[in-house]
Design a protein around this motif. Structure first.
Motif, PDB file in Angstrom:
ATOM      1  N   GLY A 153      -2.176  -0.497  -9.118  1.00 32.37           N
ATOM      2  CA  GLY A 153      -2.705   0.828  -8.793  1.00 32.37           C
ATOM      3  C   GLY A 153      -3.906   0.783  -7.868  1.00 32.37           C
ATOM      4  N   LYS A 154      -5.031   1.314  -8.359  1.00 31.55           N
ATOM      5  CA  LYS A 154      -6.214   1.444  -7.503  1.00 31.55           C
ATOM      6  C   LYS A 154      -7.307   0.444  -7.859  1.00 31.55           C
ATOM      7  CE  LYS A 154      -4.931   6.226  -6.859  1.00 31.55           C
ATOM      8  NZ  LYS A 154      -5.167   7.645  -7.079  1.00 31.55           N
ATOM      9  N   LYS A 155      -6.917  -0.640  -8.528  1.00 33.44           N
ATOM     10  CA  LYS A 155      -7.908  -1.616  -9.006  1.00 33.44           C
ATOM     11  C   LYS A 155      -8.795  -2.147  -7.875  1.00 33.44           C
ATOM     12  CE  LYS A 155      -8.321  -5.833 -11.729  1.00 33.44           C
ATOM     13  NZ  LYS A 155      -8.906  -6.919 -11.178  1.00 33.44           N
ATOM     14  N   TYR A 156      -8.235  -2.316  -6.701  1.00 32.27           N
ATOM     15  CA  TYR A 156      -9.041  -2.808  -5.567  1.00 32.27           C
ATOM     16  C   TYR A 156      -9.380  -1.683  -4.593  1.00 32.27           C
ATOM     17  CZ  TYR A 156      -7.717  -7.245  -7.534  1.00 32.27           C
ATOM     18  OH  TYR A 156      -7.545  -8.287  -8.412  1.00 32.27           O
ATOM     19  N   SER A 157      -8.459  -0.740  -4.402  1.00 27.37           N
ATOM     20  CA  SER A 157      -8.702   0.309  -3.396  1.00 27.37           C
ATOM     21  C   SER A 157      -9.865   1.218  -3.803  1.00 27.37           C
ATOM     22  CB  SER A 157      -7.428   1.119  -3.126  1.00 27.37           C
ATOM     23  OG  SER A 157      -6.739   1.423  -4.318  1.00 27.37           O
ATOM     24  N   THR A 158     -10.040   1.505  -5.088  1.00 25.48           N
ATOM     25  CA  THR A 158     -11.155   2.369  -5.495  1.00 25.48           C
ATOM     26  C   THR A 158     -12.519   1.704  -5.289  1.00 25.48           C
ATOM     27  OG1 THR A 158      -9.811   3.669  -6.992  1.00 25.48           O
ATOM     28  CG2 THR A 158     -12.176   3.663  -7.422  1.00 25.48           C
ATOM     29  N   PRO A 159     -12.782   0.503  -5.891  1.00 23.37           N
ATOM     30  CA  PRO A 159     -14.125  -0.070  -5.692  1.00 23.37           C
ATOM     31  C   PRO A 159     -14.411  -0.442  -4.245  1.00 23.37           C
ATOM     32  CG  PRO A 159     -12.703  -1.623  -6.857  1.00 23.37           C
ATOM     33  CD  PRO A 159     -11.974  -0.316  -6.812  1.00 23.37           C
ATOM     34  N   PHE A 215       0.871  -1.195   0.000  1.00 18.94           N
ATOM     35  CA  PHE A 215       0.000   0.000   0.000  1.00 18.94           C
ATOM     36  C   PHE A 215       0.894   1.227   0.000  1.00 18.94           C
ATOM     37  CE2 PHE A 215      -2.152  -3.437   2.162  1.00 18.94           C
ATOM     38  CZ  PHE A 215      -3.423  -3.428   1.591  1.00 18.94           C
ATOM     39  N   ASP A 216       0.726   2.087  -1.009  1.00 23.83           N
ATOM     40  CA  ASP A 216       1.556   3.288  -1.102  1.00 23.83           C
ATOM     41  C   ASP A 216       0.704   4.509  -1.373  1.00 23.83           C
ATOM     42  OD1 ASP A 216       4.687   2.855  -1.167  1.00 23.83           O
ATOM     43  OD2 ASP A 216       3.743   1.044  -1.988  1.00 23.83           O
ATOM     44  N   LEU A 217       1.314   5.677  -1.096  1.00 21.11           N
ATOM     45  CA  LEU A 217       0.574   6.930  -1.264  1.00 21.11           C
ATOM     46  C   LEU A 217       0.441   7.337  -2.714  1.00 21.11           C
ATOM     47  CD1 LEU A 217       1.955   9.275   1.518  1.00 21.11           C
ATOM     48  CD2 LEU A 217      -0.378   8.392   1.229  1.00 21.11           C
ATOM     49  N   ASP A 218       1.478   7.017  -3.500  1.00 18.25           N
ATOM     50  CA  ASP A 218       1.443   7.479  -4.884  1.00 18.25           C
ATOM     51  C   ASP A 218       2.164   6.487  -5.789  1.00 18.25           C
ATOM     52  OD1 ASP A 218       4.116   7.835  -4.343  1.00 18.25           O
ATOM     53  OD2 ASP A 218       3.885   9.973  -3.910  1.00 18.25           O
ATOM     54  N   TYR A 219       2.140   6.798  -7.074  1.00 18.94           N
ATOM     55  CA  TYR A 219       2.705   5.894  -8.082  1.00 18.94           C
ATOM     56  C   TYR A 219       4.185   5.609  -7.808  1.00 18.94           C
ATOM     57  CZ  TYR A 219       4.473   4.164 -12.494  1.00 18.94           C
ATOM     58  OH  TYR A 219       5.105   3.404 -13.436  1.00 18.94           O
ATOM     59  N   GLN A 220       4.953   6.662  -7.528  1.00 17.88           N
ATOM     60  CA  GLN A 220       6.391   6.458  -7.318  1.00 17.88           C
ATOM     61  C   GLN A 220       6.653   5.558  -6.116  1.00 17.88           C
ATOM     62  OE1 GLN A 220       8.648   7.084  -9.640  1.00 17.88           O
ATOM     63  NE2 GLN A 220       9.977   5.865  -8.295  1.00 17.88           N
ATOM     64  N   GLY A 221       5.858   5.743  -5.074  1.00 17.80           N
ATOM     65  CA  GLY A 221       5.982   4.881  -3.886  1.00 17.80           C
ATOM     66  C   GLY A 221       5.709   3.426  -4.246  1.00 17.80           C
ATOM     67  N   ALA A 222       4.659   3.210  -5.049  1.00 19.34           N
ATOM     68  CA  ALA A 222       4.287   1.843  -5.435  1.00 19.34           C
ATOM     69  C   ALA A 222       5.383   1.203  -6.289  1.00 19.34           C
ATOM     70  CB  ALA A 222       2.959   1.843  -6.179  1.00 19.34           C
ATOM     71  N   VAL A 223       6.009   2.019  -7.140  1.00 21.17           N
ATOM     72  CA  VAL A 223       7.102   1.501  -7.973  1.00 21.17           C
ATOM     73  C   VAL A 223       8.277   1.092  -7.078  1.00 21.17           C
ATOM     74  CG1 VAL A 223       8.872   2.211  -9.648  1.00 21.17           C
ATOM     75  CG2 VAL A 223       6.450   2.682 -10.098  1.00 21.17           C
ATOM     76  N   ASN A 224       8.566   1.903  -6.059  1.00 23.49           N
ATOM     77  CA  ASN A 224       9.654   1.540  -5.139  1.00 23.49           C
ATOM     78  C   ASN A 224       9.348   0.240  -4.405  1.00 23.49           C
ATOM     79  OD1 ASN A 224      11.296   3.669  -5.779  1.00 23.49           O
ATOM     80  ND2 ASN A 224      10.596   4.972  -4.091  1.00 23.49           N
ATOM     81  N   THR A 225       8.095   0.075  -3.990  1.00 25.63           N
ATOM     82  CA  THR A 225       7.713  -1.159  -3.303  1.00 25.63           C
ATOM     83  C   THR A 225       7.878  -2.352  -4.246  1.00 25.63           C
ATOM     84  OG1 THR A 225       6.184  -0.013  -1.852  1.00 25.63           O
ATOM     85  CG2 THR A 225       5.786  -2.352  -2.159  1.00 25.63           C
ATOM     86  N   TYR A 226       7.492  -2.169  -5.490  1.00 24.39           N
ATOM     87  CA  TYR A 226       7.606  -3.221  -6.510  1.00 24.39           C
ATOM     88  C   TYR A 226       9.077  -3.635  -6.673  1.00 24.39           C
ATOM     89  CZ  TYR A 226       6.487  -5.459 -11.053  1.00 24.39           C
ATOM     90  OH  TYR A 226       6.320  -6.349 -12.095  1.00 24.39           O
ATOM     91  N   ARG A 227       9.944  -2.653  -6.766  1.00 27.62           N
ATOM     92  CA  ARG A 227      11.375  -2.944  -6.944  1.00 27.62           C
ATOM     93  C   ARG A 227      11.966  -3.571  -5.686  1.00 27.62           C
ATOM     94  NH1 ARG A 227      12.819   2.728 -10.067  1.00 27.62           N
ATOM     95  NH2 ARG A 227      11.826   2.101 -12.033  1.00 27.62           N
ATOM     96  N   ARG A 228      11.511  -3.085  -4.539  1.00 22.16           N
ATOM     97  CA  ARG A 228      11.964  -3.628  -3.255  1.00 22.16           C
ATOM     98  C   ARG A 228      11.627  -5.128  -3.171  1.00 22.16           C
ATOM     99  NH1 ARG A 228      11.459  -1.500   2.629  1.00 22.16           N
ATOM    100  NH2 ARG A 228      11.563   0.599   1.801  1.00 22.16           N
ATOM    101  N   MET A 229      10.418  -5.469  -3.577  1.00 23.36           N
ATOM    102  CA  MET A 229      10.008  -6.870  -3.552  1.00 23.36           C
ATOM    103  C   MET A 229      10.813  -7.683  -4.569  1.00 23.36           C
ATOM    104  SD  MET A 229       7.858  -7.925  -1.326  1.00 23.36           S
ATOM    105  CE  MET A 229       8.572  -6.917  -0.059  1.00 23.36           C
ATOM    106  N   GLY A 287      -0.110  -3.173  -4.905  1.00 24.63           N
ATOM    107  CA  GLY A 287       0.498  -4.220  -5.717  1.00 24.63           C
ATOM    108  C   GLY A 287       0.406  -5.527  -4.943  1.00 24.63           C
ATOM    109  N   SER A 288       0.585  -6.667  -5.629  1.00 20.97           N
ATOM    110  CA  SER A 288       0.617  -7.926  -4.878  1.00 20.97           C
ATOM    111  C   SER A 288       1.783  -8.772  -5.352  1.00 20.97           C
ATOM    112  CB  SER A 288      -0.715  -8.665  -4.928  1.00 20.97           C
ATOM    113  OG  SER A 288      -0.908  -9.284  -6.178  1.00 20.97           O
ATOM    114  N   TYR A 289       2.267  -9.598  -4.431  1.00 24.89           N
ATOM    115  CA  TYR A 289       3.576 -10.223  -4.580  1.00 24.89           C
ATOM    116  C   TYR A 289       3.528 -11.679  -4.151  1.00 24.89           C
ATOM    117  CZ  TYR A 289       4.532  -5.286  -4.882  1.00 24.89           C
ATOM    118  OH  TYR A 289       4.506  -3.974  -5.279  1.00 24.89           O
ATOM    119  N   GLY A 290       3.555 -12.593  -5.122  1.00 21.58           N
ATOM    120  CA  GLY A 290       3.369 -14.010  -4.801  1.00 21.58           C
ATOM    121  C   GLY A 290       4.619 -14.856  -5.013  1.00 21.58           C
ATOM    122  N   ILE A 291       4.808 -15.835  -4.130  1.00 31.26           N
ATOM    123  CA  ILE A 291       5.829 -16.879  -4.331  1.00 31.26           C
ATOM    124  C   ILE A 291       5.150 -18.230  -4.155  1.00 31.26           C
ATOM    125  CG2 ILE A 291       7.917 -17.985  -3.400  1.00 31.26           C
ATOM    126  CD1 ILE A 291       9.031 -15.312  -2.679  1.00 31.26           C
ATOM    127  N   GLY A 292       5.380 -19.143  -5.084  1.00 29.28           N
ATOM    128  CA  GLY A 292       4.790 -20.479  -4.986  1.00 29.28           C
ATOM    129  C   GLY A 292       5.647 -21.355  -4.077  1.00 29.28           C
TER     130      GLY A 292
END
Ligand code: 5CA
Length: 437
Positions: free
Chosen positions: A291-297, A163-177, A315-320
């Motif tokens: 993005g906001k696919k789940y947070s908006t609805p 969960f991030d405040l803005d697009y850049q934050g979400a991109v950082n989380t994505y890269r962090r993961m 964003g969501s992050y899965g490992i099998g």
């Protein structure tokens, strides 16, 4: 564990239903048993591997700043009606009614449930970013469950949500993961390559799959072998530094990798010949930015700095986790059996007593067994040496300590390294020291 009293039901025959090596070996080595189509019980040796993998995943998630939670396997259908996915998900979802005829489902994934938790708990922009994850069973009613735990119906997944405040934050989380994934796989002794992917039923704009090369993989992949050689554990990219995350991202992106759907023949052709890798791949993880696919609805908002409601980017992050057990075996086995990477092996060593009831053999075996608390399997069965050798190779322990009467008379044991096949005769102390590394 003493093999004479353990529950490791190995099989001599190759089970007819198993089409690929990992499935065959998991059944033959007594790691799992199928209880219904695509549903498996994990037996002691298999469970130890599954737990070792889960531990590495957990440690690396925690280092990357994610926090562990545990959500129920059963979810209310109402949450999925809010996001619009209850109808959209189709027959892969196992739908259940309770005694009050309320609709429930066995979670195939948890975007809705985590968004619901976030909206009841998060109030202010000051609480973001957040990364929450769990290691929990999922159910997907696959049309064709196959290849054992590789494509099961019930399977263990690490699923994380950012969960991030803005697009850049979400991109950082994505890269962090993504960075934490590279470290996670490397620690397990496998090299998974990140590749741009389609987003499928999770949805969103950006996704990467993490692929391990194996002949029985489900998709065709192409990549530059440099991606296998990068050492992410030694690299000092810091999770809290956006500049480091950017540098990591550029490093990964500077080498070609693609699945068949996204393959670019011209870019692939430009790679130096001895660095070209092409083959089948198993997907051992996937990450999504949506993005906001789940947070908006679902009306997830927090109060922004100006007091106005702000909708977080997700964003969501899965490992099998359970699939990885099969994937590692696909990537690491020979005709005799499994070859476990050290970090996830069920036992570090097996002690083979070639003459049970011989005082010197028994004494040495007991001494060795005591030197590896909870880390050695002691084959103390009254069986022929050939049976013990075959089971040791099949189960794939990194080290075999062979104790026979001739060596025992001189306080010597034979040490076999499963992966290289190297054998050496050593004193008991030297053997223990070598195995402890
Ligand atoms: N919510 C997202 C990420 S948290 C999600 O569900 N992603 S996923 O669908 O890609 O699944 C994550 C990982 O679970 C996959 O990369 C794969 O390794 C594993 N997985 C998916 N389906 C199965 C299955 N039927 N059997 C075993 N493992 C599976």
């Amino acid at each position: 564990m003493r093999l004479s009293r353990s529950f490791i039901p190995t099989l001599k025959e190759t089970p007819a239903e198993a089409q690929i090596a990992s499935h065959r070996l998991m059944l033959r080595a007594g790691l799992v048993r199928q209880t219904a189509s695509g549903i498996y019980a994990w037996l002691p040796a298999g469970l130890r591997v599954l737990q070792n993998i889960a531990t590495i995943v957990r440690e690396e998630q925690n280092k990357a700043g994610a926090q562990e939670v545990l959500m129920p396997t059963l979810q209310s259908a109402d949450l999925w009606r809010e996001s619009g996915r209850y109808d959209a998900y189709g027959p892969e979802m196992l739908r259940i009614q309770d005694r009050h005829e309320r609709d429930l489902l066995y979670g195939p994934t948890n975007e809705e449930q985590i968004t619901d938790l976030a909206r009841t708990a998060l109030k202010s922009y000051r609480e973001l970013p957040q990364i929450l994850y769990q290691i929990q069973w999922k159910f997907r009613d696959e049309v064709r469950p196959r290849f054992g735990v590789m494509r099961g119906r019930e399977f263990l997944m690490k699923d994380g949500y950012g969960f991030d405040l803005d697009y850049q934050g979400a991109v950082n989380t994505y890269r962090r993961m993504m960075l934490s994934y590279m470290r996670t796989y490397q620690r397990m002794g496998v090299r998974a390559i990140p590749m741009l992917a389609d987003t499928g039923p999770i949805g969103g704009e950006l996704s990467h799959e993490f692929i391990v090369l194996a002949p029985t993989g489900e998709s065709q992949v192409f990549y530059d072998a440099t991606l296998e050689q990068l050492d992410y554990l030694k690299s000092d990219f810091a999770y809290d530094s956006p500049a480091d995350l950017e540098a990591f991202h550029s490093l990964i992106n500077s080498y070609y990798a693609a699945t068949e759907e996204k393959h670019d023949t011209a870019r692939y052709a430009a790679i130096q010949d001895d660095q070209k890798r092409e083959g089948r791949g198993i997907e051992v993880g996937q990450i999504f930015y949506f993005g906001k696919k789940y947070s908006t609805p679902m009306n997830l908002t927090v109060a922004g700095p100006d007091g106005k409601p702000l909708t977080p980017e997700m964003g969501s992050y899965g490992i099998g986790v359970s699939r990885l057990v099969g994937a590692v075996i696909e990537a690491s086995h020979d005709d005799a059996g499994i070859i476990w990477p050290d970090a996830i092996a069920p036992f570090r060593a097996v002690i083979l007593n070639l003459k049970q009831n011989d005082p010197a053999c028994d004494r040495i075996c007991e001494e060795l067994y005591a030197a590896f608390p909870n880390q050695a399997l002691y084959d103390d069965r009254e069986d022929r040496a050939g049976v013990k050798f075959a089971d040791a190779d099949l189960l794939g322990h990194p080290w075999q300590i062979i104790v026979g009467p001739r060596g025992a008379a001189q306080n010597k044991v034979e040490l076999k390294h499963r992966k290289s096949g190297e054998r050496s005769e050593l004193s008991i102390e030297d053997a223990i020291a070598k195995i402890k590394g």
